[in-house]
Design an enzyme around this catalytic site. Structure first.
Site, PDB file in Angstrom:
ATOM      1  N   ASN A 152       0.798  -1.219   0.000  1.00 49.42           N
ATOM      2  CA  ASN A 152       0.000   0.000   0.000  1.00 49.42           C
ATOM      3  C   ASN A 152       0.834   1.273   0.000  1.00 49.42           C
ATOM      4  O   ASN A 152       0.339   2.336  -0.359  1.00 49.42           O
ATOM      5  CB  ASN A 152      -0.962   0.015   1.190  1.00 49.42           C
ATOM      6  CG  ASN A 152      -0.304  -0.396   2.488  1.00 49.42           C
ATOM      7  OD1 ASN A 152       0.328  -1.442   2.580  1.00 49.42           O
ATOM      8  ND2 ASN A 152      -0.429   0.435   3.485  1.00 49.42           N
ATOM      9  N   GLN A 180      -4.840  -3.641  -2.194  1.00 48.05           N
ATOM     10  CA  GLN A 180      -4.362  -2.626  -3.135  1.00 48.05           C
ATOM     11  C   GLN A 180      -4.343  -3.123  -4.579  1.00 48.05           C
ATOM     12  O   GLN A 180      -4.167  -2.332  -5.504  1.00 48.05           O
ATOM     13  CB  GLN A 180      -2.959  -2.158  -2.735  1.00 48.05           C
ATOM     14  CG  GLN A 180      -2.923  -1.413  -1.407  1.00 48.05           C
ATOM     15  CD  GLN A 180      -3.602  -0.055  -1.462  1.00 48.05           C
ATOM     16  OE1 GLN A 180      -3.734   0.564  -2.527  1.00 48.05           O
ATOM     17  NE2 GLN A 180      -4.052   0.433  -0.319  1.00 48.05           N
ATOM     18  N   HIS A 202     -13.846   0.108  -0.314  1.00 49.75           N
ATOM     19  CA  HIS A 202     -13.548   1.543  -0.430  1.00 49.75           C
ATOM     20  C   HIS A 202     -12.220   1.858  -1.107  1.00 49.75           C
ATOM     21  O   HIS A 202     -11.921   3.018  -1.377  1.00 49.75           O
ATOM     22  CB  HIS A 202     -13.640   2.231   0.941  1.00 49.75           C
ATOM     23  CG  HIS A 202     -12.508   1.971   1.883  1.00 49.75           C
ATOM     24  ND1 HIS A 202     -11.555   2.912   2.148  1.00 49.75           N
ATOM     25  CD2 HIS A 202     -12.174   0.886   2.615  1.00 49.75           C
ATOM     26  CE1 HIS A 202     -10.685   2.419   3.028  1.00 49.75           C
ATOM     27  NE2 HIS A 202     -11.048   1.187   3.322  1.00 49.75           N
ATOM     28  N   THR A 238     -26.953  -9.263  11.029  1.00 54.43           N
ATOM     29  CA  THR A 238     -27.747  -8.908   9.854  1.00 54.43           C
ATOM     30  C   THR A 238     -26.860  -8.270   8.798  1.00 54.43           C
ATOM     31  O   THR A 238     -26.057  -7.381   9.107  1.00 54.43           O
ATOM     32  CB  THR A 238     -28.879  -7.934  10.255  1.00 54.43           C
ATOM     33  OG1 THR A 238     -29.650  -8.574  11.267  1.00 54.43           O
ATOM     34  CG2 THR A 238     -29.765  -7.587   9.075  1.00 54.43           C
ATOM     35  N   CYS A 326       3.882  10.181  11.634  1.00 53.34           N
ATOM     36  CA  CYS A 326       3.760  11.232  12.653  1.00 53.34           C
ATOM     37  C   CYS A 326       2.315  11.540  12.978  1.00 53.34           C
ATOM     38  O   CYS A 326       1.967  11.811  14.119  1.00 53.34           O
ATOM     39  CB  CYS A 326       4.422  12.522  12.175  1.00 53.34           C
ATOM     40  SG  CYS A 326       6.172  12.317  11.861  1.00 53.34           S
TER      41      CYS A 326
HETATM   42  C1  LIG Z   1      -6.604  -0.211   3.472  1.00 56.16           C
HETATM   43  C2  LIG Z   1      -5.898  -1.495   3.688  1.00 56.16           C
HETATM   44  C3  LIG Z   1      -6.357  -2.426   4.626  1.00 56.16           C
HETATM   45  C4  LIG Z   1      -7.511  -2.142   5.557  1.00 56.16           C
HETATM   46  O1  LIG Z   1      -8.740  -2.110   4.897  1.00 56.16           O
HETATM   47  P1  LIG Z   1     -10.055  -1.588   5.655  1.00 56.16           P
HETATM   48  O2  LIG Z   1     -11.167  -2.032   4.796  1.00 56.16           O
HETATM   49  O3  LIG Z   1      -9.915  -0.109   5.712  1.00 56.16           O
HETATM   50  O4  LIG Z   1     -10.100  -2.243   6.997  1.00 56.16           O
HETATM   51  C5  LIG Z   1      -5.697  -3.635   4.720  1.00 56.16           C
HETATM   52  N1  LIG Z   1      -4.642  -3.918   3.941  1.00 56.16           N
HETATM   53  C6  LIG Z   1      -4.158  -3.048   3.036  1.00 56.16           C
HETATM   54  C7  LIG Z   1      -2.990  -3.419   2.196  1.00 56.16           C
HETATM   55  C8  LIG Z   1      -4.761  -1.802   2.885  1.00 56.16           C
HETATM   56  O5  LIG Z   1      -4.268  -0.937   2.001  1.00 56.16           O
END
Ligand SMILES: *Cc1c(COP(=O)(O)O)cnc(C)c1O
Length: 392
Positions: A152, A180, A202, A238, A326
């Site tokens: 990421n 990613q 997301h 649910t 940070c």
């Molecule tokens: C964003 C991310 C997560 C966490 O995902 P969420 O749905 O926000 O809990 C886990 N692993 C990687 C590599 C990510 O970039």
């Protein structure tokens, strides 16, 4: 309004308007509980089935191999703790890498405190694990290999198919945090021998708070949330119907648009990389130049602080991210940048730009117009840079 450019798509992405449109009816019109026997409940059960098929199609899985979760953090926790619990009679050893997301790393550390043994494979200067290191780390007690598909922060794509092959030959379960990579590069769990995979909506223009864990048929996995019979008795509660529908729609759109998106983003990415290298001295591209996500640019600039850089970019309307933590109350640079061998002071001066569907060539041009000047201004304020120039 002043100009706003969003270059932080690895942190999260805007929800696609068609995704929002697909979700809306499930809040007010079709609100029934999918477990109910009457028609409005059953409509929602079918909506969930449809979304499961859409997500399965994106990674070449079967719908019954997918379990919806609240996101990838939950999927990662479930995968690692679930396999640890389900296979503890076979062994207590887990292999991962030292540049995983904290959802994996902190889960592994938790298991270490509870009788499990974890090997954290090192990575090379580009962020790649070595297949020989993986082979050497395998023991009779190894029950799980969990290695992220793509990082990421630095965008490096691991040799997933080769890892899958090693795991298969040794009869060890292979899980990958593919957050990613989903919707960014083609993924085929069959071809790549992936046994388990975490994803989250997301990060590819779906809703927040909804993800999935893929679990190959035949793998034993204990329930993670005990409760009702939802998700084939593995995850009670649910179902979040609107968001599951949105995740399905996002997966469908990602599949349809994948080829076009990849070529568009690679073009923008490479223009950014080239422009930054040409315009700014004393910089380093972090991550592998070739085995790299189409949307990731990560640079370290000597003699500056990533945090100041982010603030100055924000004043110019640009949202980006840095490699230091940070903001989360720690002064340590990211474990990923340290993992690829950067010294602390260089890791601190890092900038991550991650592209998305909405970015244009004008956005890239704008960044290239303002960034060199900001870096120069920050360096002009740096005593280290002053010394460096004097002694040159
Ligand atoms: C964003 C991310 C997560 C966490 O995902 P969420 O749905 O926000 O809990 C886990 N692993 C990687 C590599 C990510 O970039």
């Amino acid at each position: 309004m002043e100009k706003r450019v969003y270059f932080d798509n690895a942190a999260t992405t805007p929800t696609h308007p068609q995704v929002v449109e697909a979700m809306l009816p499930y809040f007010t019109q079709s609100f029934g509980n999918p477990s109910s026997i009457y028609e409005v409940g059953q409509i929602n059960k079918r909506a969930i089935d449809n979304a499961r098929q859409q997500v399965a199609d994106l990674i070449n899985a079967k719908p019954e191999e997918l379990f919806f979760t609240s996101g990838a953090t939950e999927a990662d926790n479930w995968a690692v703790k679930g396999i640890a619990e389900s296979y503890k009679n076979k062994g207590n050893h887990i292999i991962t890498s030292n540049i995983e997301h904290h959802a994996i790393l902190h889960t592994c550390e938790y298991l270490e405190k509870n009788g499990f043994e974890v090997t954290y494979l090192p990575v090379d200067e580009n962020g790649l694990i070595k297949i020989d290191d993986l082979k050497d780390a395998i023991k009779d007690t190894t029950i799980l290999i969990t290695i992220m598909f793509a990082n990421n922060e630095i965008g490096t794509i691991q040799p997933i198919k080769e890892i899958g092959k090693v795991a298969k030959e040794k009869g060890i379960i292979f899980h990958t945090d593919a957050v990613q990579a989903v919707g960014q590069v083609p993924i085929d769990v069959e071809d790549m021998n992936i046994d388990m995979l975490s994803l989250t909506g997301h990060k590819f223009n779906g809703p927040k708070g909804t993800g999935a864990l893929y679990v190959r048929k035949g793998i034993k996995l204990k329930a993670f949330i005990h409760g009702g019979a939802q998700e084939r008795r593995r995850r009670g509660g649910t179902e979040n119907v609107p968001c599951i529908v949105g995740l399905g729609k996002a997966a469908e759109l990602a599949k349809v648009n994948l080829k076009v998106k990849i070529s568009k983003l690679i073009k923008l990415r490479d223009k950014l990389i080239k422009g930054i290298k040409e315009e700014i001295p004393y910089c380093r591209l972090n991550g592998d130049a070739v085995k790299r996500l189409p949307n990731n640019v990560n640079f370290s600039f000597e003699f500056i602080e990533g945090e100041s850089l982010l603030i100055m970019l924000d004043m110019k309307g640009i949202s980006a991210s840095s490699g230091s933590a940070c903001t989360s109350g720690s002064l340590d640079p990211s474990h990923v940048l340290l993992g690829i061998g950067l010294p602390h002071e260089i890791a601190h001066g890092s900038l991550r730009l991650t592209l998305g569907n909405d970015n244009t060539e004008e956005d890239v041009d704008y960044l290239l117009e303002v960034l060199p000047d900001i870096v120069k201004r920050l360096r002009d304020m740096s005593p280290l840079y002053e010394d460096f120039i004097k002694n040159k």
